[in-house]
Write a protein that holds these residues in place. Structure first.
Motif, mmCIF file in Angstrom:
data_model
loop_
_atom_site.group_PDB
_atom_site.id
_atom_site.type_symbol
_atom_site.label_atom_id
_atom_site.label_comp_id
_atom_site.label_asym_id
_atom_site.label_seq_id
_atom_site.Cartn_x
_atom_site.Cartn_y
_atom_site.Cartn_z
ATOM 1 N N LYS A 16 3.326 -36.950 61.709
ATOM 2 C CA LYS A 16 4.136 -36.147 62.635
ATOM 3 C C LYS A 16 5.606 -36.542 62.535
ATOM 4 O O LYS A 16 6.491 -35.692 62.528
ATOM 5 C CB LYS A 16 3.641 -36.321 64.071
ATOM 6 C CG LYS A 16 2.326 -35.634 64.329
ATOM 7 C CD LYS A 16 1.856 -35.878 65.750
ATOM 8 C CE LYS A 16 0.473 -35.276 65.956
ATOM 9 N NZ LYS A 16 -0.059 -35.590 67.285
ATOM 10 N N TYR A 17 5.870 -37.838 62.436
ATOM 11 C CA TYR A 17 7.242 -38.333 62.324
ATOM 12 C C TYR A 17 7.862 -37.865 61.003
ATOM 13 O O TYR A 17 9.023 -37.462 60.963
ATOM 14 C CB TYR A 17 7.246 -39.857 62.446
ATOM 15 C CG TYR A 17 8.586 -40.441 62.787
ATOM 16 C CD1 TYR A 17 9.142 -40.268 64.057
ATOM 17 C CD2 TYR A 17 9.300 -41.178 61.864
ATOM 18 C CE1 TYR A 17 10.368 -40.812 64.371
ATOM 19 C CE2 TYR A 17 10.524 -41.721 62.173
ATOM 20 C CZ TYR A 17 11.052 -41.539 63.425
ATOM 21 O OH TYR A 17 12.276 -42.073 63.737
ATOM 22 N N TYR A 18 7.077 -37.902 59.931
ATOM 23 C CA TYR A 18 7.536 -37.428 58.620
ATOM 24 C C TYR A 18 7.950 -35.960 58.722
ATOM 25 O O TYR A 18 9.026 -35.577 58.261
ATOM 26 C CB TYR A 18 6.431 -37.604 57.584
ATOM 27 C CG TYR A 18 6.810 -37.156 56.188
ATOM 28 C CD1 TYR A 18 7.333 -38.059 55.277
ATOM 29 C CD2 TYR A 18 6.657 -35.836 55.784
ATOM 30 C CE1 TYR A 18 7.692 -37.660 53.989
ATOM 31 C CE2 TYR A 18 7.007 -35.422 54.507
ATOM 32 C CZ TYR A 18 7.527 -36.347 53.617
ATOM 33 O OH TYR A 18 7.891 -35.945 52.352
ATOM 34 N N ILE A 19 7.106 -35.145 59.322
ATOM 35 C CA ILE A 19 7.397 -33.720 59.459
ATOM 36 C C ILE A 19 8.661 -33.508 60.284
ATOM 37 O O ILE A 19 9.507 -32.688 59.945
ATOM 38 C CB ILE A 19 6.194 -32.976 60.073
ATOM 39 C CG1 ILE A 19 5.052 -32.916 59.049
ATOM 40 C CG2 ILE A 19 6.580 -31.574 60.532
ATOM 41 C CD1 ILE A 19 3.728 -32.433 59.615
ATOM 42 N N GLU A 20 8.798 -34.272 61.347
ATOM 43 C CA GLU A 20 9.957 -34.141 62.238
ATOM 44 C C GLU A 20 11.265 -34.578 61.579
ATOM 45 O O GLU A 20 12.287 -33.918 61.700
ATOM 46 C CB GLU A 20 9.721 -34.983 63.495
ATOM 47 C CG GLU A 20 10.855 -34.961 64.481
ATOM 48 C CD GLU A 20 10.596 -35.887 65.663
ATOM 49 O OE1 GLU A 20 11.580 -36.389 66.225
ATOM 50 O OE2 GLU A 20 9.421 -36.120 66.006
ATOM 51 N N ILE A 21 11.245 -35.669 60.837
ATOM 52 C CA ILE A 21 12.464 -36.281 60.312
ATOM 53 C C ILE A 21 12.737 -35.942 58.850
ATOM 54 O O ILE A 21 13.876 -35.723 58.460
ATOM 55 C CB ILE A 21 12.415 -37.817 60.475
ATOM 56 C CG1 ILE A 21 12.207 -38.204 61.942
ATOM 57 C CG2 ILE A 21 13.651 -38.486 59.903
ATOM 58 C CD1 ILE A 21 13.326 -37.789 62.880
ATOM 59 N N ASP B 220 4.576 -27.980 60.903
ATOM 60 C CA ASP B 220 3.276 -28.279 61.501
ATOM 61 C C ASP B 220 2.120 -27.659 60.724
ATOM 62 O O ASP B 220 1.028 -28.219 60.683
ATOM 63 C CB ASP B 220 3.244 -27.808 62.956
ATOM 64 C CG ASP B 220 4.154 -28.644 63.844
ATOM 65 O OD1 ASP B 220 4.415 -29.814 63.507
ATOM 66 O OD2 ASP B 220 4.596 -28.119 64.883
#
Length: 91
Positions: A24-29, A34
């Motif tokens: 999730k952090y990878y996708i966000e940053i 999603d």
């Protein structure tokens, strides 16, 4: 906290509590959406603490200089997820 490495689509080394949080952090940053969670999760590889610390300690900060030991320890001791390394093409 554990350390997770992603190779594709962009390299990243992330400190997180588990694979899902790291993804999730990878996708966000870093990259992705999603809808790509499952594919990116498959790229997520747990790495040893020694490996992660060695890579992080040898990296250079945004200013092009090696990080100071107190900065490295502060990041590693934090209970928050953290992006330790990122693909240079994204900077």
């Amino acid at each position: 906290m554990k350390f997770y490495e992603f190779i594709e689509p962009y390299y990243a080394l992330i400190k997180a509590r588990d694979e899902e949080a790291a993804t999730k952090y990878y996708i966000e940053i870093v990259a992705g959406g999603d809808e790509e969670f499952k594919e990116i999760l498959e790229e997520c590889e747990l790495v040893s603490d020694y490996y992660a610390v060695a890579k992080f300690a040898q990296s250079k900060g945004e200013n092009g200089e090696m990080m100071k030991i107190d900065e490295i320890l502060e990041v590693l001791e934090s209970d928050e997820p953290e992006l330790l390394l990122i693909d240079g093409s994204l900077i």
